[in-house]
Design a protein around this motif. Sequence first.
Motif, PDB file in Angstrom:
ATOM      1  N   SER A  13      -1.187  -7.606   3.353  1.00 34.96           N
ATOM      2  CA  SER A  13      -1.703  -7.113   4.631  1.00 34.96           C
ATOM      3  C   SER A  13      -2.013  -8.276   5.565  1.00 34.96           C
ATOM      4  CB  SER A  13      -2.964  -6.275   4.412  1.00 34.96           C
ATOM      5  OG  SER A  13      -3.982  -7.068   3.836  1.00 34.96           O
ATOM      6  N   ARG A  14      -2.216  -7.931   6.819  1.00 34.92           N
ATOM      7  CA  ARG A  14      -2.594  -8.905   7.839  1.00 34.92           C
ATOM      8  C   ARG A  14      -3.741  -8.310   8.647  1.00 34.92           C
ATOM      9  NH1 ARG A  14       0.088 -10.935   4.714  1.00 34.92           N
ATOM     10  NH2 ARG A  14       2.035 -12.061   4.944  1.00 34.92           N
ATOM     11  N   ILE A  15      -4.709  -9.153   9.002  1.00 37.32           N
ATOM     12  CA  ILE A  15      -5.835  -8.732   9.843  1.00 37.32           C
ATOM     13  C   ILE A  15      -5.845  -9.633  11.067  1.00 37.32           C
ATOM     14  CG2 ILE A  15      -8.334  -8.439  10.025  1.00 37.32           C
ATOM     15  CD1 ILE A  15      -8.394  -8.246   6.945  1.00 37.32           C
ATOM     16  N   THR A  16      -5.865  -9.010  12.243  1.00 39.16           N
ATOM     17  CA  THR A  16      -6.031  -9.751  13.482  1.00 39.16           C
ATOM     18  C   THR A  16      -7.219  -9.153  14.221  1.00 39.16           C
ATOM     19  OG1 THR A  16      -4.494  -8.313  14.669  1.00 39.16           O
ATOM     20  CG2 THR A  16      -3.569 -10.291  13.670  1.00 39.16           C
ATOM     21  N   ALA A  17      -7.746  -9.886  15.183  1.00 39.45           N
ATOM     22  CA  ALA A  17      -8.880  -9.371  15.950  1.00 39.45           C
ATOM     23  C   ALA A  17      -8.954 -10.079  17.287  1.00 39.45           C
ATOM     24  CB  ALA A  17     -10.181  -9.584  15.185  1.00 39.45           C
ATOM     25  N   ASN A  18      -9.509  -9.374  18.258  1.00 39.73           N
ATOM     26  CA  ASN A  18      -9.907 -10.023  19.506  1.00 39.73           C
ATOM     27  C   ASN A  18     -11.142  -9.308  20.029  1.00 39.73           C
ATOM     28  OD1 ASN A  18      -9.276  -7.992  21.503  1.00 39.73           O
ATOM     29  ND2 ASN A  18      -7.133  -8.575  21.391  1.00 39.73           N
ATOM     30  N   THR A  21     -10.580  -5.485  21.422  1.00 37.53           N
ATOM     31  CA  THR A  21      -9.982  -4.417  20.624  1.00 37.53           C
ATOM     32  C   THR A  21     -10.444  -4.404  19.175  1.00 37.53           C
ATOM     33  OG1 THR A  21      -8.035  -5.755  20.106  1.00 37.53           O
ATOM     34  CG2 THR A  21      -7.903  -4.330  22.043  1.00 37.53           C
ATOM     35  N   GLY A  22     -11.268  -5.366  18.760  1.00 39.30           N
ATOM     36  CA  GLY A  22     -11.758  -5.387  17.384  1.00 39.30           C
ATOM     37  C   GLY A  22     -10.661  -5.726  16.396  1.00 39.30           C
ATOM     38  N   PHE A  23     -10.793  -5.216  15.170  1.00 40.55           N
ATOM     39  CA  PHE A  23      -9.835  -5.503  14.116  1.00 40.55           C
ATOM     40  C   PHE A  23      -8.552  -4.701  14.281  1.00 40.55           C
ATOM     41  CE2 PHE A  23     -13.782  -6.293  11.509  1.00 40.55           C
ATOM     42  CZ  PHE A  23     -13.571  -7.648  11.347  1.00 40.55           C
ATOM     43  N   LYS A  24      -7.441  -5.315  13.941  1.00 41.90           N
ATOM     44  CA  LYS A  24      -6.162  -4.620  13.813  1.00 41.90           C
ATOM     45  C   LYS A  24      -5.623  -5.000  12.439  1.00 41.90           C
ATOM     46  CE  LYS A  24      -1.510  -4.189  15.626  1.00 41.90           C
ATOM     47  NZ  LYS A  24      -0.515  -4.751  16.549  1.00 41.90           N
ATOM     48  N   VAL A  25      -5.276  -3.995  11.649  1.00 41.94           N
ATOM     49  CA  VAL A  25      -4.801  -4.227  10.296  1.00 41.94           C
ATOM     50  C   VAL A  25      -3.382  -3.690  10.176  1.00 41.94           C
ATOM     51  CG1 VAL A  25      -5.292  -3.848   7.848  1.00 41.94           C
ATOM     52  CG2 VAL A  25      -7.173  -3.936   9.482  1.00 41.94           C
ATOM     53  N   THR A  26      -2.500  -4.493   9.584  1.00 41.75           N
ATOM     54  CA  THR A  26      -1.132  -4.070   9.347  1.00 41.75           C
ATOM     55  C   THR A  26      -0.716  -4.476   7.939  1.00 41.75           C
ATOM     56  OG1 THR A  26      -0.161  -6.130  10.159  1.00 41.75           O
ATOM     57  CG2 THR A  26      -0.478  -4.365  11.779  1.00 41.75           C
ATOM     58  N   THR A  27       0.382  -3.900   7.475  1.00 41.42           N
ATOM     59  CA  THR A  27       0.989  -4.370   6.236  1.00 41.42           C
ATOM     60  C   THR A  27       1.649  -5.708   6.532  1.00 41.42           C
ATOM     61  OG1 THR A  27       3.064  -3.244   6.713  1.00 41.42           O
ATOM     62  CG2 THR A  27       1.415  -2.005   5.445  1.00 41.42           C
ATOM     63  N   ALA A  28       2.053  -6.421   5.491  1.00 44.62           N
ATOM     64  CA  ALA A  28       2.675  -7.729   5.681  1.00 44.62           C
ATOM     65  C   ALA A  28       3.939  -7.642   6.520  1.00 44.62           C
ATOM     66  CB  ALA A  28       2.979  -8.362   4.324  1.00 44.62           C
ATOM     67  N   ASP A  29       4.633  -6.496   6.470  1.00 48.08           N
ATOM     68  CA  ASP A  29       5.856  -6.345   7.262  1.00 48.08           C
ATOM     69  C   ASP A  29       5.614  -5.687   8.624  1.00 48.08           C
ATOM     70  OD1 ASP A  29       5.402  -3.742   6.435  1.00 48.08           O
ATOM     71  OD2 ASP A  29       7.343  -3.478   5.466  1.00 48.08           O
ATOM     72  N   ARG A  31       3.792  -2.827   9.502  1.00 49.73           N
ATOM     73  CA  ARG A  31       3.488  -1.394   9.645  1.00 49.73           C
ATOM     74  C   ARG A  31       1.986  -1.192   9.800  1.00 49.73           C
ATOM     75  NH1 ARG A  31       4.747   0.987   4.715  1.00 49.73           N
ATOM     76  NH2 ARG A  31       4.957  -1.087   3.845  1.00 49.73           N
ATOM     77  N   PRO A  32       1.544  -0.163  10.538  1.00 50.50           N
ATOM     78  CA  PRO A  32       0.114   0.095  10.712  1.00 50.50           C
ATOM     79  C   PRO A  32      -0.571   0.334   9.367  1.00 50.50           C
ATOM     80  CG  PRO A  32       1.400   1.435  12.221  1.00 50.50           C
ATOM     81  CD  PRO A  32       2.369   0.804  11.273  1.00 50.50           C
ATOM     82  N   ALA A  33      -1.801  -0.144   9.256  1.00 52.86           N
ATOM     83  CA  ALA A  33      -2.628   0.063   8.064  1.00 52.86           C
ATOM     84  C   ALA A  33      -4.052   0.310   8.545  1.00 52.86           C
ATOM     85  CB  ALA A  33      -2.550  -1.146   7.137  1.00 52.86           C
ATOM     86  N   ARG A  34      -4.980   0.533   7.620  1.00 48.74           N
ATOM     87  CA  ARG A  34      -6.378   0.738   8.011  1.00 48.74           C
ATOM     88  C   ARG A  34      -7.283   0.091   6.989  1.00 48.74           C
ATOM     89  NH1 ARG A  34      -7.346   7.071   6.612  1.00 48.74           N
ATOM     90  NH2 ARG A  34      -5.950   7.108   4.857  1.00 48.74           N
ATOM     91  N   LEU A  35      -8.475  -0.252   7.447  1.00 48.69           N
ATOM     92  CA  LEU A  35      -9.476  -0.826   6.555  1.00 48.69           C
ATOM     93  C   LEU A  35     -10.053   0.253   5.657  1.00 48.69           C
ATOM     94  CD1 LEU A  35     -11.540  -3.209   8.858  1.00 48.69           C
ATOM     95  CD2 LEU A  35      -9.887  -3.835   7.115  1.00 48.69           C
ATOM     96  N   GLY A  42     -12.584   1.691  -8.031  1.00 51.92           N
ATOM     97  CA  GLY A  42     -11.315   1.854  -7.335  1.00 51.92           C
ATOM     98  C   GLY A  42     -11.228   3.053  -6.421  1.00 51.92           C
ATOM     99  N   ASN A  43     -12.325   3.754  -6.214  1.00 47.05           N
ATOM    100  CA  ASN A  43     -12.341   4.916  -5.327  1.00 47.05           C
ATOM    101  C   ASN A  43     -12.526   4.481  -3.878  1.00 47.05           C
ATOM    102  OD1 ASN A  43     -12.385   6.882  -7.539  1.00 47.05           O
ATOM    103  ND2 ASN A  43     -14.449   6.115  -7.890  1.00 47.05           N
ATOM    104  N   VAL A  44     -11.691   4.997  -2.988  1.00 48.50           N
ATOM    105  CA  VAL A  44     -11.873   4.741  -1.556  1.00 48.50           C
ATOM    106  C   VAL A  44     -13.024   5.620  -1.097  1.00 48.50           C
ATOM    107  CG1 VAL A  44     -10.838   4.919   0.740  1.00 48.50           C
ATOM    108  CG2 VAL A  44      -9.447   4.162  -1.214  1.00 48.50           C
ATOM    109  N   ILE A  45     -14.102   4.985  -0.632  1.00 47.49           N
ATOM    110  CA  ILE A  45     -15.272   5.765  -0.230  1.00 47.49           C
ATOM    111  C   ILE A  45     -15.420   5.865   1.286  1.00 47.49           C
ATOM    112  CG2 ILE A  45     -16.506   5.375  -2.383  1.00 47.49           C
ATOM    113  CD1 ILE A  45     -18.153   3.233  -0.935  1.00 47.49           C
ATOM    114  N   GLU A  46     -14.667   5.056   2.014  1.00 51.67           N
ATOM    115  CA  GLU A  46     -14.679   5.118   3.481  1.00 51.67           C
ATOM    116  C   GLU A  46     -13.416   4.409   3.957  1.00 51.67           C
ATOM    117  OE1 GLU A  46     -17.197   6.345   6.694  1.00 51.67           O
ATOM    118  OE2 GLU A  46     -18.268   5.612   4.953  1.00 51.67           O
ATOM    119  N   ALA A  47     -12.786   4.947   4.981  1.00 48.93           N
ATOM    120  CA  ALA A  47     -11.584   4.306   5.514  1.00 48.93           C
ATOM    121  C   ALA A  47     -11.374   4.741   6.948  1.00 48.93           C
ATOM    122  CB  ALA A  47     -10.365   4.684   4.674  1.00 48.93           C
ATOM    123  N   GLY A  48     -10.634   3.945   7.693  1.00 46.86           N
ATOM    124  CA  GLY A  48     -10.213   4.347   9.017  1.00 46.86           C
ATOM    125  C   GLY A  48     -10.844   3.581  10.154  1.00 46.86           C
TER     126      GLY A  48
END
Length: 94
Positions: A13-18, A21-29, A31-35, A42-48
């Motif tokens: 993944s890649r994380i950028t910020a300014n 606009t705050g954080f922007k998260v993408t896959t290494a290639d 594609r859009p992703a989310r925190l 291993g349970n996702v307890i919060e995302a988006g």
Amino acid sequence: MKNAIPNPPLQASRITANASTGFKVTTADGRPARLAVVDDEGNVIEAGQDLAWAAWRVCVEVQENFWEGMGWLEVHTSPPGDPVLVERLMGKAA
């Protein structure tokens, strides 16, 4: 200061910020992703987007505290032990 903080390479993944606009998260290639917050099982307890903005807000407040000479202050997304939040989380688990 920033050289004192770890900067590990991210494999998938890649994380950028300014500032506007705050954080922007993408896959290494690119594609859009989310925190996400993942518990120790291993349970996702919060995302988006709300999580991303909450994390960004904490980062901004910590930086402002540092600039004001109050870098020792801890910043929270909500009061620790917030009864409303605890009730909401316990209701989800039930």
